[in-house]
Design an enzyme around this catalytic site. Structure first.
Site, PDB file in Angstrom:
ATOM      1  CG  ASP A  99     -77.254  99.617 -80.382  1.00 41.31           C
ATOM      2  OD1 ASP A  99     -78.275 100.288 -80.174  1.00 41.31           O
ATOM      3  OD2 ASP A  99     -77.162  98.779 -81.308  1.00 41.31           O
ATOM      4  CD  GLU A 104     -82.136 100.682 -84.215  1.00 42.33           C
ATOM      5  OE1 GLU A 104     -82.995 100.895 -85.077  1.00 42.33           O
ATOM      6  OE2 GLU A 104     -80.911 100.812 -84.447  1.00 42.33           O
TER       7      GLU A 104
HETATM    8 ZN   LIG Z   1     -80.671 104.398 -85.030  1.00 46.00          ZN
END
Ligand SMILES: [Zn+2]
Length: 427
Positions: free
Chosen positions: A96, A191
Site C-alpha cells: 500500500d 502498513e
Molecule cells: Zn513503508
C-alpha cells in the site's frame, strides 16, 4: 558459482517490475474499517502472486486480507554442512501507499543517468526536487533515477521493497547454483495506516527470522524503533452560571490550558530529534465541565519513557494545586516497545545483516527509527524483523524519488544475507 550481483538484464527487470507496480493504485485509507482498508490494494497483490507462481513458487497465494505469501524452497544438497540447519528467513514489504498524497495515475519519469542538479517534474512546473532538500542526490550522480511526474507520489515506499524482493527471487531461479536455505516471502497491506500486521500469522508464515525492506538509505539497517505510550489527561471542572460563578466555578478549559502551557518546551516533538524523547499533546476537546487531552509519549528506552510520563504527572500535580476544585486524572497506556529490546535477545539476525552489507563493500549504518514499524510489532510477537534499506527518498510526497542503483544493492544484500545464514549455520 556466479558472484552475487545483478547483471544488466537483472537491473532492467528490476526497473520494469518497479515501473509496473507503481502504476497500480494501492492507496490505503485509515478511515475505512474493512480489511484491507481499500480493495484496490489486492490488484497489486494478485499480480505479485501470479508473478511468484511464474517464478516457480508453487504455493504463492493471496489471502482474504490481500497479503501475499510464497516459499522459495531451500536447495542445499543432502550432505551440505548446513543442510537441515539453516533457519527459514522471511522477506517482507508492503504493497500500500500513503493516503495523504494522490497514488492513482502514477506516470513515472526515468532519468537514465542523473547528471546532478535540481530535477524538474514534467507534470507540474511548480514541483522541483531540489538538491538543497535532498542531500542524497549528490550520492546518486550517474545513477538511473525514477520520479513521479510531480502530480502524484511515486510509491517507492514500498514498491521499491516489493520489486527488490521479487528480483532476488527471480535471481535465485536463474542461478540454481546459488545455495540457500528456505525463504518465505510476504507482501502485506495497510502498513501506512498502522494495520500492516493485523492479520499476519507468524506461526503459519513459518520463518524463524525476517527482514523488512522498506524506506531509508543505502547500507542502512534499522534495528531500533521508539518505545511508545499514549497518555490521556481528563480534567473534571465544576460548571456554574458565569453570572453567579464567583468563588464557585472551576473551568476545565482553563485547567487544561494551564497543563499545556507548563509542558517544558524541550519535551516537544518540534524541539527534539535523533535519540531525544518527546511528549506531544495532539488532541484536545471538551468544555467547562470536562476536557480531555491526548498525548503521545515517545523515547528509545523504557526509563526515558517513564521519565516523560512522570514529567507530565508532575505538571498535573502543579496545576492541581492552582485549581483546588478540579479533578485531574492521568491514564498512560502502552502502545509498542523498541524492537532493539527483542533483537538484543538474539542479535545474530542483526549481525548477519551487517555482514551482508560488508560483503557488498559498504560500511553498514545502524539507524534508529523515530516511529514504529511492522517489524517492531512482528519482533514482539515472535519474529525478529530488522529493516533493510529499500532506497526510497522523500516518501509520502509528490517529490518522491529512488535510485535504481540503491534498489539493485538492496536485492544484492538480500542474497548475500541468505548466503551468510548458510555459512553461519554450517559452522
Ligand atoms: Zn513503508
Amino acid at each position: 558459482m556466479a558472484a552475487i550481483a545483478l547483471d544488466e538484464s537483472d537491473r532492467r527487470e528490476l526497473l520494469d517490475r518497479f515501473l509496473r507496480y507503481v502504476q497500480v493504485d494501492t492507496q490505503s485509507d485509515e478511515n475505512s474499517p474493512s480489511s484491507p482498508s481499500t480493495e484496490k490494494q489486492k490488484n497489486l497483490s494478485r499480480i505479485l502472486a501470479e508473478e511468484l507462481h511464474a517464478l516457480g513458487c508453487a504455493d504463492a497465494v493471496m489471502d482474504e486480507w490481500g497479503y501475499v505469501y510464497a516459499t522459495v524452497p531451500g536447495n542445499l544438497p543432502k550432505g551440505h554442512k548446513a543442510a537441515g540447519k539453516v533457519p527459514t528467513i522471511g522477506l517482507i514489504a508492503h504493497v500500500d501507499t500513503y493516503q495523504g498524497t494522490l497514488g492513482a495515475g502514477v506516470r513515472p519519469q526515468v532519468i537514465e543517468a542523473y547528471g546532478g542538479g535540481d530535477i524538474a517534474l514534467p507534470g507540474d512546473p511548480r514541483q522541483t526536487i531540489r538538491v538543497a532538500d535532498n542531500p542524497n542526490l549528490s550520492r546518486c550522480v550517474g545513477h538511473m533515477l525514477v520520479t513521479s511526474d510531480g502530480t502524484t507520489l511515486l510509491g517507492a515506499d514500498d514498491k521499491a521493497g516489493v520489486a527488490e524482493i521479487m528480483t532476488a527471487v527471480a535471481w535465485m531461479k536463474k542461478h540454481p547454483e546459488f545455495k540457500h536455505g528456505p525463504v518465505r516471502v510476504a507482501f502485506t497491506t495497510d502498513e501506512e495506516v498502522g494495520r500492516g500486521t493485523e492479520h499476519f500469522d507468524v506461526a503459519s508464515f513459518g520463518a524463524q527470522y525476517a527482514y523488512t525492506l522498506d524506506g531509508s538509505d543505502l547500507a542502512e539497517i534499522e534495528d531500533e524503533t521508539f518505545c511508545a505510550d499514549s497518555a490521556l489527561v481528563v480534567v473534571d471542572g465544576h460548571d456554574v452560571h458565569p453570572g453567579y460563578a464567583k468563588d464557585k466555578l472551576v473551568n476545565a478549559v482553563r485547567v487544561a490550558s494551564a497543563i499545556i502551557e507548563r509542558l517544558p518546551r524541550e519535551f516537544l516533538p518540534e524541539t527534539t530529534e535523533k535519540r531525544q524523547p518527546y511528549l506531544h499533546p495532539y488532541d484536545i476537546r471538551g468544555d467547562v465541565t470536562k476536557v480531555e487531552v491526548k498525548f503521545l509519549v515517545r523515547a528509545f528506552t523504557e526509563e526515558e519513557l517513564r521519565e516523560r510520563a512522570e514529567g507530565l504527572r508532575a505538571v498535573v500535580l502543579d496545576v492541581e494545586r492552582l485549581f483546588p476544585g478540579a479533578r485531574i486524572k492521568v491514564e498512560v497506556k502502552e502502545s509498542y516497545r523498541n524492537m532493539a529490546y527483542k533483537i538484543r535477545e538474539d542479535s545474530k539476525v542483526l549481525d548477519y545483516a551487517f555482514d551482508a552489507v560488508r560483503r557488498l563493500g559498504l560500511e553498514p549504518v545502524r539507524r534508529a527509527i523515530r516511529g514504529g514499524t511492522d517489524g517492531a510489532r512482528l519482533s514482539f510477537i515472535g519474529l525478529l524483523t530488522p529493516n533493510i534499506w529499500a532506497g526510497g527518498q522523500s516518501f509520502h510526497s509528490v517529490q518522491e524519488w529512488v535510485s535504481l542503483e540503491w534498489m539493485a544493492k538492496a536485492s544484492e544484500v538480500t542474497l548475500h544475507l541468505l548466503e551468510v545464514w548458510v555459512e553461519r549455520s554450517a559452522a
